[in-house]
Scaffold this active site. Structure first.
Site, mmCIF file in Angstrom:
data_model
loop_
_atom_site.group_PDB
_atom_site.id
_atom_site.type_symbol
_atom_site.label_atom_id
_atom_site.label_comp_id
_atom_site.label_asym_id
_atom_site.label_seq_id
_atom_site.Cartn_x
_atom_site.Cartn_y
_atom_site.Cartn_z
ATOM 1 C CG HIS A 150 -1.575 -1.364 1.336
ATOM 2 N ND1 HIS A 150 -2.968 -1.484 1.034
ATOM 3 C CD2 HIS A 150 -1.401 -2.461 2.069
ATOM 4 C CE1 HIS A 150 -3.504 -2.725 1.261
ATOM 5 N NE2 HIS A 150 -2.372 -3.287 2.219
ATOM 6 C CB SER A 271 11.687 22.149 -16.055
ATOM 7 O OG SER A 271 10.941 23.094 -15.931
ATOM 8 C CE LYS A 277 10.050 19.911 -11.861
ATOM 9 N NZ LYS A 277 9.531 18.591 -11.155
ATOM 10 C CD GLU A 284 7.061 11.270 -15.284
ATOM 11 O OE1 GLU A 284 7.151 11.618 -14.274
ATOM 12 O OE2 GLU A 284 7.262 12.128 -16.375
#
Ligand code: ARG
Length: 486
Positions: A150, A271, A277, A284
């Site tokens: 979880h 970024s 960043k 992803e």
């Protein structure tokens, strides 16, 4: 070229609508090889003459370097190749190439040859990725990390255990593809449009020349079915979901909150606006592309579910889904493999996170079980210990006798015993004592790493033998072509 019964030609828009030429570029070479094997079989069975086979094979050889990107009236690669041959050597001889076959069995063959190669490539990429996982596991067989359920801390574990869990899932993907290969590597050619032919062909010999094992016997089945292609894409979709899980874990662990690992710069994106960043875009995209492959699988299944027996043009729509799934899986695996080779593991932070939790709670409870306390009872006692530690803001090991005394509500458990267990149970002791097969225990890591290495080598031999077999058959075919065109 085929429109003698039809008065008019297709308009520009319609031709563009029906044409599969753009997608067919991926199977052009298979179509040429298939045509060579087919016509050699026709010659060997005295259906065409030596002179004729020589001309046809020469023509086909000449097309091997063709890019097939020019504007044409052909609806697909099969029509284009045949028309180019006829243009080169005339319809009297060139027109014999399509004897005893149809585009329906021809395209089924090309797809099978393409998937066969793709499976071999994906299997090799899988093996390389699995190897990177096991090599990294070897380095981290004593690297302590929390295990999560979880997404909450569950038990103390070892980083190698995670890596080996990915490896095992990828082994199953490998095995699925390995088995699917056998169902793909069969010859549908010679089935004709649907019902076979009166020409005395030898389907087994055509298949052999192409390195295929046996034939898809029933000619209706051979031209209609795409189930082994769907099976391949299903295996790819499952494989992608496994890569997706690795991507998810690694992107969570690369956040500054976790800081368990740092992806190397080449696997991250900046970024456009925030200068600090370092985003895990590549991971992803593996997740995102997984959805794309699942979409391909769904679209393939829904295409074939409503079709009658026999070829229907709907089937053409399946091909780009197959090509794209292969491409995605191969790139995703190549990237995953290099990413694993360059990732920096932050052992200190992994250990710190494990120390901050109450990860030895279950190990403590199990120790009471060794002293003949029922598990439910020991679960309750240790639950109270954790509650106490949590309330007083200390780790379990820092609780004193007077505190621990309060949680014992059973005569069978002595304060002395409980204090002794609390004092001696540590993250490391837990991992030494965790002995069950497949567990995070230290000894199990060693055993599993050794076993998985052996498994990689066994599959490696199998995958290599298969690729070699295909290559050998195609080399032999090439020699035959050379002989006959001499
Ligand atoms: N381009 C077609 C495909 O990919 C080839 C088979 C065409 N057959 C036919 N009967 N129209 O499926």
């Amino acid at each position: 070229m085929y429109r003698s019964r039809l008065g008019k030609n297709l308009g520009k828009v319609t031709l563009d609508y029906v044409s599969s030429l753009n997608d067919d570029v991926e199977i052009a070479l298979y179509d040429i090889l298939g045509s060579q094997a087919h016509t050699i079989m026709l010659y060997e069975n005295k259906i065409i003459t030596k002179k004729e086979i020589k001309k046809i094979l020469n023509g086909l050889e000449g097309l091997k370097k063709e890019k097939f990107d020019k504007k044409t009236d052909s609806e697909d690669i099969h029509e284009l190749i045949e028309s180019l041959i006829i243009k080169k050597i005339g319809i009297d001889v060139g027109g014999k190439m399509h004897t005893a076959r149809s585009r329906n069995d021809q395209v089924a063959l090309d797809i099978r040859m393409k998937i066969r190669d793709d499976i071999n490539i994906v299997c090799q990429c899988l093996l390389d990725t699995i190897k990177s996982l096991v090599v990294l596991a070897k380095k981290h067989q004593e690297t302590i990390i929390p295990l999560y359920t979880h997404l909450q801390q569950a038990q103390v574990g070892l980083f190698s255990h995670y890596l080996l869990s990915y490896a095992d899932a990828l082994f199953r993907d490998l095995d699925r593809l390995y088995v699917t290969y056998g169902r793909v590597n069969e010859n549908p050619l010679g089935a004709g449009p649907i019902g076979g032919t009166s020409i005395p062909i030898d389907r087994i010999s055509t298949g052999k020349m192409l390195g295929l094992k046996g034939i898809v016997e029933n000619s209706i089945d051979a031209t209609t079915t795409r189930d082994s292609a769907v099976e391949y894409i299903a295996a790819i979709a499952i494989l992608m979901t496994n890569l997706s899980r690795v991507s998810k874990d690694f992107s969570i662990w690369s956040t500054s909150e976790f800081s368990f690992l740092e992806l190397s710069d080449e696997f991250t994106s900046p970024s456009s606006v925030m200068p600090q960043k370092k985003n895990p875009d590549i991971l992803e995209l593996t997740r995102g592309k997984t959805s794309h492959v699942i979409g391909s699988l769904t679209s393939m299944l829904s295409t074939i579910q409503g079709l009658p027996s026999g070829y229907s043009r709907d089937l053409q729509q399946l091909n780009p889904s197959i090509w794209s799934a292969s491409k995605i899986a191969i790139s995703a695996l190549l990237i995953m493999e290099s990413m694993l080779k360059t990732v920096v593991i932050n052992k200190k932070n992994m250990r710190k996170a494990a120390e901050d939790g109450y990860l030895i709670a279950l190990d403590l409870a199990e120790k009471l079980v060794h002293h003949d306390i029922s598990f439910r009872k020991s679960h309750q006692i240790i639950g109270r210990v954790v509650k106490l530690a949590h309330k007083s803001g200390k780790p379990i090991s820092k609780l004193n006798e007077s505190e621990v005394k309060k949680v014992i509500k059973d005569k069978k458990v002595s304060l002395k015993l409980l204090m002794e267990l609390i004092r001696t149970t540590t993250l490391t002791s837990s991992l030494h004592e965790r002995k069950s097969q497949g567990s995070s225990g230290i000894s199990e890591q060693k055993r599993m790493i050794k076993h998985r290495m052996g498994k990689i080598n066994a599959y490696q031999t199998g995958v290599k033998n298969r690729s070699d077999q295909v290559q050998n058959s195609l080399n032999k075919l090439n020699q035959k072509v050379k002989q006959l065109t001499r």
